[in-house]
Design an enzyme around this catalytic site. Structure first.
Site, PDB file in Angstrom:
ATOM      1  N   THR A  14       0.751  -1.391  -0.387  1.00 15.61           N
ATOM      2  CA  THR A  14      -0.404   0.042   0.127  1.00 15.61           C
ATOM      3  C   THR A  14       1.024   1.051   0.250  1.00 15.61           C
ATOM      4  O   THR A  14       0.507   2.045  -0.015  1.00 15.61           O
ATOM      5  CB  THR A  14      -0.804  -0.160   1.577  1.00 15.61           C
ATOM      6  OG1 THR A  14      -1.665  -0.697   1.137  1.00 15.61           O
ATOM      7  CG2 THR A  14      -1.502   1.136   1.431  1.00 15.61           C
ATOM      8  N   SER A  56       1.529  -7.284  -1.295  1.00 16.25           N
ATOM      9  CA  SER A  56       2.107  -8.746  -0.179  1.00 16.25           C
ATOM     10  C   SER A  56       0.895  -9.717  -0.195  1.00 16.25           C
ATOM     11  O   SER A  56       1.699 -10.596  -0.224  1.00 16.25           O
ATOM     12  CB  SER A  56       2.561  -7.645   0.561  1.00 16.25           C
ATOM     13  OG  SER A  56       1.730  -8.152   1.778  1.00 16.25           O
ATOM     14  N   THR A  87       1.804  -4.440   4.298  1.00 17.43           N
ATOM     15  CA  THR A  87       0.993  -4.445   5.182  1.00 17.43           C
ATOM     16  C   THR A  87       1.018  -6.330   5.414  1.00 17.43           C
ATOM     17  O   THR A  87       0.980  -7.359   7.134  1.00 17.43           O
ATOM     18  CB  THR A  87       0.588  -3.703   6.268  1.00 17.43           C
ATOM     19  OG1 THR A  87      -0.907  -3.914   5.307  1.00 17.43           O
ATOM     20  CG2 THR A  87       0.608  -2.840   6.025  1.00 17.43           C
ATOM     21  N   ASP A  88       0.034  -6.991   4.646  1.00 22.75           N
ATOM     22  CA  ASP A  88      -0.776  -8.006   4.353  1.00 22.75           C
ATOM     23  C   ASP A  88       0.054  -9.130   4.745  1.00 22.75           C
ATOM     24  O   ASP A  88      -0.956 -10.000   5.804  1.00 22.75           O
ATOM     25  CB  ASP A  88      -1.768  -8.396   3.318  1.00 22.75           C
ATOM     26  CG  ASP A  88      -2.740  -7.481   3.805  1.00 22.75           C
ATOM     27  OD1 ASP A  88      -2.853  -6.886   4.566  1.00 22.75           O
ATOM     28  OD2 ASP A  88      -3.597  -7.066   1.718  1.00 22.75           O
TER      29      ASP A  88
HETATM   30  N1  ASP Z   1      -2.908  -5.007   0.149  1.00 23.56           N
HETATM   31  C1  ASP Z   1      -1.433  -4.060   0.762  1.00 23.56           C
HETATM   32  C2  ASP Z   1      -0.406  -5.231   0.458  1.00 23.56           C
HETATM   33  O1  ASP Z   1      -0.193  -6.084   1.471  1.00 23.56           O
HETATM   34  C3  ASP Z   1      -1.601  -4.248   2.280  1.00 23.56           C
HETATM   35  C4  ASP Z   1      -1.018  -2.751   2.699  1.00 23.56           C
HETATM   36  O2  ASP Z   1       0.302  -2.288   2.389  1.00 23.56           O
HETATM   37  O3  ASP Z   1      -1.235  -2.234   3.558  1.00 23.56           O
HETATM   38  O4  ASP Z   1       0.553  -5.345  -0.381  1.00 23.56           O
END
Ligand code: ASP
Length: 333
Positions: A14, A56, A87-88
């Site tokens: 993100t 991710s 973050t995932d």
């Molecule tokens: N879908 C995103 C990822 O994990 C979520 C994030 O980065 O907060 O790449």
């Protein structure tokens, strides 16, 4: 004092995303991310690399190895590393890097954000600044920096899907806080003079979360397709013993075929203890399963993949599993 040299490793997420036709997509390179925080040049000198650019959710264990390799190949040239990441699955990568790069005296810092860096309201800039502050400090080992908290890589978990306070430290204290760019440190992880790097993982690890009435054929199927199965059971742990379709047999069969089975709990805090109830003791006493105790499922997953990259021998695997790496397992009875 001379400025610290930090390597920024961009991997997507993100933090580096822009709005596309069907939702957020990682588009920005690590150089572009850095342009959003020009003041960072006052703290450290930064070089950028971009091994890949992915949401991710699309990361696989081979990407962990790729990031570890980037760090190994440039380790001598930098004082610290920042990995910007989605973050995932960041907690899985943080755990994996903790096994692939053990005892690092230099900080290896993962960070990301819940909102893209180009959005008006975003946690990206703060998290990135904090990550650089930690990477330029005397912190050691693999850590995750998010919303002002520094969390040990083997203890991180994403516990909120939307708000800025996205990560928690599970069964272990937060190592430090970052407040207005200043590090308030409580714990410095133990490290070696030089790190030990590994570059092999075996991704054939599966996870089954128990539900009441779980179909045990699923266990047989999962064990048939993997070298290790993690079973997230209830509470302090145990396997159901109901008559129709007991789970015991498929687990026993898998173990007889040389597979590894790890019992853990789906309860987030305080870990497992199979010795408490009969549903636990009958498994622990009769089958050569491993028990995760206070480890996170993310750490169990990454540790098994790291172990299975080195050995298929159960005794050797048990020794590696129960030997703490970066304080990942501390409550073994
Ligand atoms: N879908 C995103 C990822 O994990 C979520 C994030 O980065 O907060 O790449």
């Amino acid at each position: 004092m001379e400025k610290k040299h930090i390597l920024l490793i961009g991997t997507g997420g993100t933090i580096a995303s822009e709005m596309g036709d069907s939702g957020l997509v990682p588009e920005l390179t690590s150089e572009q991310l850095l342009r959003y925080i020009p003041d960072i040049s006052g703290i450290c000198a930064v070089d950028c690399v971009q091994p890949f650019s992915l949401d991710s959710s699309d990361l696989q264990p081979r990407h962990w190895v790729q990031v570890a390799r980037v760090i190994r190949e440039s380790y001598g040239r930098y004082d610290g590393f920042v990995v910007s990441h989605g973050t995932d699955t960041m907690a899985y990568t943080a755990a994996a890097l903790s096994y692939l790069i053990q005892g690092s005296p230099k900080p290896i810092v993962l960070t990301g954000a819940q909102k893209p860096i180009g959005f008006e309201t975003t946690d990206s800039k703060q998290n990135l600044r904090d990550a650089f502050a930690v990477a330029a400090s005397d912190m050691a080992g693999v850590v995750l920096v998010f919303n002002g908290k520094v969390i040990l890589g083997t203890r991180a978990r994403k516990t909120r899907s939307k708000s800025f306070e996205a990560f928690s430290s599970i069964n272990y204290p937060v190592l430090a806080l970052v407040q207005d760019g200043r590090l308030i440190r409580y714990i410095r992880p133990e490290c070696r003079e030089t790190p030990v790097f590994y570059d092999r993982v075996n991704p054939r690890v599966a996870l089954m979360k128990l539900i009441p009435g779980a179909d045990w054929e699923t266990v047989r199927w999962l064990l048939g397709r993997s070298d290790a199965l993690i079973i997230e059971s209830f509470g302090v742990g145990g396997l159901p013993t109901y008559e129709e379709g007991s789970c015991y047999e498929p687990v026993k069969e898998g173990l007889e075929q040389g597979k590894i089975v790890v019992m853990t709990t789906q309860v987030e805090n305080e870990g497992s203890d199979l010795s408490v109830y009969q549903v636990g003791t009958h498994v622990k006493q009769n089958l050569p399963i491993f028990e995760a105790y206070d480890m996170t499922t993310e750490a169990v997953t990454a540790k098994l993949m790291w172990i299975l990259g080195q050995t298929r021998d159960r005794e050797k695997a048990a020794e590696l599993f129960y030997t703490p790496v970066a304080c990942d397992i501390l409550a073994r009875k």
